[in-house]
Design a protein around this motif. Structure first.
Motif, PDB file in Angstrom:
ATOM      1  N   ILE A 136       0.874  -1.176   0.000  1.00  0.00           N
ATOM      2  CA  ILE A 136       0.000   0.000   0.000  1.00  0.00           C
ATOM      3  C   ILE A 136       0.907   1.220   0.000  1.00  0.00           C
ATOM      4  CG2 ILE A 136      -1.566   1.399   1.390  1.00  0.00           C
ATOM      5  CD1 ILE A 136      -3.063  -0.839   0.104  1.00  0.00           C
ATOM      6  N   SER A 139      -1.593   7.582  -0.488  1.00  0.00           N
ATOM      7  CA  SER A 139      -2.467   7.947  -1.611  1.00  0.00           C
ATOM      8  C   SER A 139      -2.076   9.259  -2.286  1.00  0.00           C
ATOM      9  CB  SER A 139      -3.919   8.007  -1.138  1.00  0.00           C
ATOM     10  OG  SER A 139      -4.055   8.853  -0.024  1.00  0.00           O
ATOM     11  N   ASN A 270      -6.813   1.781  -2.845  1.00  0.00           N
ATOM     12  CA  ASN A 270      -6.108   1.110  -1.746  1.00  0.00           C
ATOM     13  C   ASN A 270      -7.069   0.255  -0.921  1.00  0.00           C
ATOM     14  OD1 ASN A 270      -3.680   2.279  -2.466  1.00  0.00           O
ATOM     15  ND2 ASN A 270      -3.616   3.738  -0.769  1.00  0.00           N
TER      16      ASN A 270
END
Length: 284
Positions: A136, A139, A270
């Motif tokens: 991950i 963002s 995500n």
């Protein structure tokens, strides 16, 4: 000729289409991916929470918003995050910044379960990113790179200068740029002769949170400028980049309407990855 504006809207549209395609594989009675959103009293955090809710509602993704009082104690915060980590109905957890004063900044990185870390803040996810194997990625910086990719702007072999070293944007951004084969320079508040460094950039990316920090004389002619900064002046959103830069750069992300919407769309991507609906995310 004024710089081409790199708006986020077409990138968001592409990501939303892919999200909707993957959500369509769920059976009608299957639970939707759910984000636990911890929202402090800070006005900017609440504005971001509103933007997340707007996009997630459009995508039919669930949000469980939890308001964090400024008086919340460290022990209360620990209990809350552990409770959400143990809750099988929660897919991902996001704690917006700034956290209440009593909560140490690094506590979340140590506390949040990596398998529910929707924005790559845990030590485990940060370590994977540092080794070039992100599961991950945060963002905001990932959204900036996807925006560049959408507009066909080459990163490999170019000199990228990043202004900002926060663990939320600047540092992970530098690591993502390295993984994309850029030559990377990181600048920050203690960097002497900042303009001398920024004028070397083929791609200048700023995440300082300092309104209109980057002026036209700090930009190499023809450079690409990506503005992650968001400040409020007289009720208006402004970025780190002065508007006059548009006359010198070849391409520029606007504020608002540039990296911000892409950040929220990447957050949804995500979440789908954590739900097992997008195994090959993030893109390499």
């Amino acid at each position: 000729m004024p710089a081409r504006l790199l708006t986020g809207a077409p990138v968001v549209e592409d990501l939303h289409r892919e999200i909707e395609t993957r959500l369509a594989t769920l059976s009608p009675d299957a639970p939707r991916p759910t984000l636990a959103l911890l929202v402090p009293e800070d006005p900017s955090a609440r504005a971001y929470a509103k933007a997340i809710r707007k996009q997630f509602t459009k995508l039919n993704l669930n949000i469980r918003a939890i308001w964090l009082e400024e008086t919340a104690s460290e022990a209360e915060f620990v209990r809350l995050v552990k409770q959400l980590g143990d809750d099988a109905s929660i897919t991902g957890i996001l704690a917006l910044q700034p956290l209440p004063r009593s909560i140490p900044r690094l506590l979340l990185a140590n506390l949040i379960p990596p398998e529910k870390d929707v924005d790559g803040v845990s030590f485990a996810q940060q370590g994977r990113l540092a080794l070039g194997q992100p599961d991950i990625a945060p963002s905001t910086p990932l959204g900036g790179l996807l925006l560049l990719r959408h507009y066909g702007i080459e990163i490999a072999g170019h000199h990228a200068v990043v202004i900002g070293r926060s663990p939320v944007v600047g540092r992970p951004l530098a690591l993502l740029l390295l993984a994309a084969d850029a030559t990377v320079t990181i600048c920050h508040s203690r960097t002497p002769n900042l303009a001398e460094m920024t004028r070397q950039a083929d791609i200048l990316l700023t995440a300082a949170g300092h309104p209109r920090l980057v002026t036209a004389d700090m930009v190499k002619p023809g450079a690409v400028v990506v503005d992650f900064g968001v400040s409020v002046i007289d009720g208006q959103l402004v970025g780190d980049v002065d508007p006059a830069v548009r006359e010198r750069a070849s391409a520029l992300t606007p504020v608002p309407g540039g990296t911000g919407p892409v950040t929220t769309a990447v957050l949804a991507c995500n979440l789908l990855h954590l739900a097992g609906l997008w195994p090959d995310w993030p893109p390499r």
